[in-house]
Scaffold this motif. Structure first.
Motif, PDB file in Angstrom:
ATOM      1  N   GLY A  98       0.821  -1.207   0.000  1.00  0.00           N
ATOM      2  CA  GLY A  98       0.000   0.000   0.000  1.00  0.00           C
ATOM      3  C   GLY A  98       0.852   1.252   0.000  1.00  0.00           C
ATOM      4  N   MET A  99       0.325   2.333   0.603  1.00  0.00           N
ATOM      5  CA  MET A  99       1.068   3.584   0.704  1.00  0.00           C
ATOM      6  C   MET A  99       1.575   4.037  -0.663  1.00  0.00           C
ATOM      7  SD  MET A  99       3.069   3.064   4.323  1.00  0.00           S
ATOM      8  CE  MET A  99       3.401   4.817   4.481  1.00  0.00           C
ATOM      9  N   ASN A 100       0.646   4.112  -1.627  1.00  0.00           N
ATOM     10  CA  ASN A 100       0.983   4.567  -2.974  1.00  0.00           C
ATOM     11  C   ASN A 100       1.951   3.609  -3.652  1.00  0.00           C
ATOM     12  OD1 ASN A 100       0.709   6.234  -5.177  1.00  0.00           O
ATOM     13  ND2 ASN A 100       2.049   7.843  -4.391  1.00  0.00           N
ATOM     14  N   CYS A 101       1.632   2.313  -3.536  1.00  0.00           N
ATOM     15  CA  CYS A 101       2.370   1.250  -4.227  1.00  0.00           C
ATOM     16  C   CYS A 101       3.797   1.092  -3.726  1.00  0.00           C
ATOM     17  CB  CYS A 101       2.362   1.462  -5.737  1.00  0.00           C
ATOM     18  SG  CYS A 101       0.722   1.415  -6.477  1.00  0.00           S
ATOM     19  N   ASN A 102       4.000   1.128  -2.418  1.00  0.00           N
ATOM     20  CA  ASN A 102       5.267   0.741  -1.810  1.00  0.00           C
ATOM     21  C   ASN A 102       5.090  -0.660  -1.236  1.00  0.00           C
ATOM     22  OD1 ASN A 102       7.356   3.332  -1.176  1.00  0.00           O
ATOM     23  ND2 ASN A 102       5.299   3.840  -1.857  1.00  0.00           N
ATOM     24  N   GLU A 103       6.152  -1.440  -1.272  1.00  0.00           N
ATOM     25  CA  GLU A 103       6.076  -2.829  -0.814  1.00  0.00           C
ATOM     26  C   GLU A 103       7.129  -3.073   0.252  1.00  0.00           C
ATOM     27  OE1 GLU A 103       3.655  -4.617  -1.928  1.00  0.00           O
ATOM     28  OE2 GLU A 103       3.065  -3.320  -3.602  1.00  0.00           O
ATOM     29  N   MET A 104       6.748  -3.792   1.318  1.00  0.00           N
ATOM     30  CA  MET A 104       7.645  -4.079   2.420  1.00  0.00           C
ATOM     31  C   MET A 104       7.733  -5.580   2.652  1.00  0.00           C
ATOM     32  SD  MET A 104       5.923  -0.938   4.254  1.00  0.00           S
ATOM     33  CE  MET A 104       4.878  -0.947   2.781  1.00  0.00           C
ATOM     34  N   ALA A 105       8.931  -6.038   3.002  1.00  0.00           N
ATOM     35  CA  ALA A 105       9.161  -7.473   3.157  1.00  0.00           C
ATOM     36  C   ALA A 105      10.288  -7.699   4.157  1.00  0.00           C
ATOM     37  CB  ALA A 105       9.526  -8.091   1.801  1.00  0.00           C
ATOM     38  N   TRP A 106      10.480  -8.961   4.486  1.00  0.00           N
ATOM     39  CA  TRP A 106      11.683  -9.354   5.213  1.00  0.00           C
ATOM     40  C   TRP A 106      12.677  -9.947   4.229  1.00  0.00           C
ATOM     41  CZ3 TRP A 106       6.974 -11.445   7.363  1.00  0.00           C
ATOM     42  CH2 TRP A 106       6.553 -10.822   8.547  1.00  0.00           C
ATOM     43  N   LEU A 107      13.947  -9.803   4.540  1.00  0.00           N
ATOM     44  CA  LEU A 107      14.987 -10.520   3.831  1.00  0.00           C
ATOM     45  C   LEU A 107      15.379 -11.698   4.715  1.00  0.00           C
ATOM     46  CD1 LEU A 107      16.782 -10.481   1.270  1.00  0.00           C
ATOM     47  CD2 LEU A 107      18.525  -9.359   2.684  1.00  0.00           C
ATOM     48  N   MET A 108      15.001 -12.889   4.297  1.00  0.00           N
ATOM     49  CA  MET A 108      15.220 -14.088   5.115  1.00  0.00           C
ATOM     50  C   MET A 108      16.674 -14.531   4.975  1.00  0.00           C
ATOM     51  SD  MET A 108      11.633 -16.156   4.454  1.00  0.00           S
ATOM     52  CE  MET A 108      11.876 -16.327   2.686  1.00  0.00           C
ATOM     53  N   ASP A 109      17.537 -13.844   5.731  1.00  0.00           N
ATOM     54  CA  ASP A 109      18.975 -14.050   5.571  1.00  0.00           C
ATOM     55  C   ASP A 109      19.580 -14.975   6.624  1.00  0.00           C
ATOM     56  OD1 ASP A 109      18.751 -12.415   7.759  1.00  0.00           O
ATOM     57  OD2 ASP A 109      20.140 -10.875   7.047  1.00  0.00           O
TER      58      ASP A 109
END
Length: 201
Positions: A98-109
């Motif tokens: 959301g938030m004007n097409c921003n994407e958030m994720a984890w980096l499974m490191d």
């Protein structure tokens, strides 16, 4: 974050975490589980926090981690990920959108999900900057630091939660408001509420 964002409009869902982690094939960070256990399923302002499994609320069934994974991994491949990070797209697991097409994720490191950093794809990134960025903190700390302005700059390409505390509103409450002709986030009268797709008995 749990002390910062009001819980007045929490959804009350109880997530089967064992089933969710089995379906995703991985353990999930404890702060993420605590956020959903506290607030249920919904959004903080325009930030949609993805549940691990499909919601039973009509209209929201396809908004969850599993349905969002392929798309965000395609963005990682297409943009080359975070500069200097050698991990491939299969290490990216989404938690927010959301938030004007921003994407958030984890980096499974690594094997411990509580150590996974946040990565974000910023649709509206500054000229010369890569669209992907890494933040050495977990999901709840990322949201808290954004709302309190504790990054050097706004971490996303949208500033709607930058230096301001958002209000959590569950998807169930959003639907109730729309049916009542109200803005789903603010609860104020909205002349356009009838234009949003909601379930009406």
């Amino acid at each position: 974050m749990l002390d910062l964002v009001p819980k007045d409009f929490a959804g009350g869902e109880r997530i089967d975490w064992a089933a969710a982690e089995a379906a995703l094939g991985t353990r999930l960070p404890s702060d993420y589980r605590a956020v959903l256990d506290t607030y249920g399923v919904g959004s903080i302002g325009d930030l949609v926090i993805l549940p691990p499994l499909p919601s039973d609320l009509p209209g929201w069934e396809e908004c969850h981690m599993g349905s969002s994974t392929a798309g965000i991994r395609d963005l990682w491949d297409a943009c080359g990920g975070v500069p200097g990070v050698p991990l491939g797209a299969d290490a990216v697991l989404p938690w927010g959108t959301g938030m004007n097409c921003n994407e958030m994720a984890w980096l499974m490191d690594g094997p411990d999900p509580d150590t996974w950093p946040v990565v974000a794809w910023r649709r509206q990134h500054a000229w010369g900057e890569p669209p992907w960025a890494l933040f050495d903190c977990g999901m709840a700390e990322f949201i808290t630091r954004m709302m309190l302005g504790r990054f050097d700059d706004c971490p996303l390409g949208d500033a709607s939660l930058w230096k301001r505390t958002g209000t959590f509103v569950s998807w169930r409450e959003q639907e109730r408001r729309l049916l009542a002709g109200l803005d789903p986030q603010t609860g104020e009268p909205c002349p356009y509420a009838h234009m949003f797709p909601v379930t009406r008995d």
